[in-house]
Design a protein around this motif. Structure first.
Motif: not given
Length: 108
Positions: A65-79, A82-84
Motif C-alpha cells: 500500500a505504501s509503495k503504491k501510494g495509498f494514503r490509508f489502509a482498512l484492515i478487516v478480520g472476521e471479528k 461481525g461488528e461492522r
C-alpha cells in the motif's frame, strides 16, 4: 447505503486512496465478503481503492500500500466484519485505530 458519508453541505465526499486488507484464512470468508462490500462503497464514492486478493500478510500488504501510494489502509478480520468495524491505518504516519465503518469513512 447508510455507510455513504456526506459532507456538511450534503454532497458526497470523494475518499483518498484506500487499500483494503481482509485478514482471513479462507479465500471466501466473511472478512473477504465484508472487504468487498467496503470496496463497493468506496468506489461508489468515486475514490481510488483496491483490495488484496492474494491473501498476503498484513505487513506485506502495508508495504505494498505504501509503495503504491495509498494514503490509508482498512484492515478487516472476521471479528471486525461481525461488528461492522475496521482498523483504519494511516499509511504515511503508521497510526491506526479500530472504529465503526461509518466513522472510518468520515476520516478518509
Amino acid at each position: 447505503c447508510e455507510a455513504l458519508k456526506l459532507q456538511e453541505g450534503g454532497e458526497l465526499q470523494k475518499p483518498k486512496g484506500v487499500f483494503v486488507i481482509p485478514v482471513s484464512k479462507e479465500a471466501k470468508g466473511i472478512a473477504v465478503t465484508y472487504a468487498l462490500e467496503i470496496v463497493k462503497i468506496l468506489r461508489a464514492l468515486g475514490g481510488r481503492c483496491s483490495m488484496d486478493l492474494m491473501q498476503r500478510g498484513i505487513g506485506k500488504n502495508l508495504d505494498y500500500a505504501s509503495k503504491k501510494g495509498f494514503r490509508f489502509a482498512l484492515i478487516v478480520g472476521e471479528k471486525e466484519a461481525g461488528e461492522r468495524k475496521v482498523t483504519l491505518r494511516d499509511v504515511e504516519s503508521g497510526t491506526e485505530k479500530l472504529m465503526r465503518l461509518e466513522e472510518a469513512l468520515s476520516h478518509l
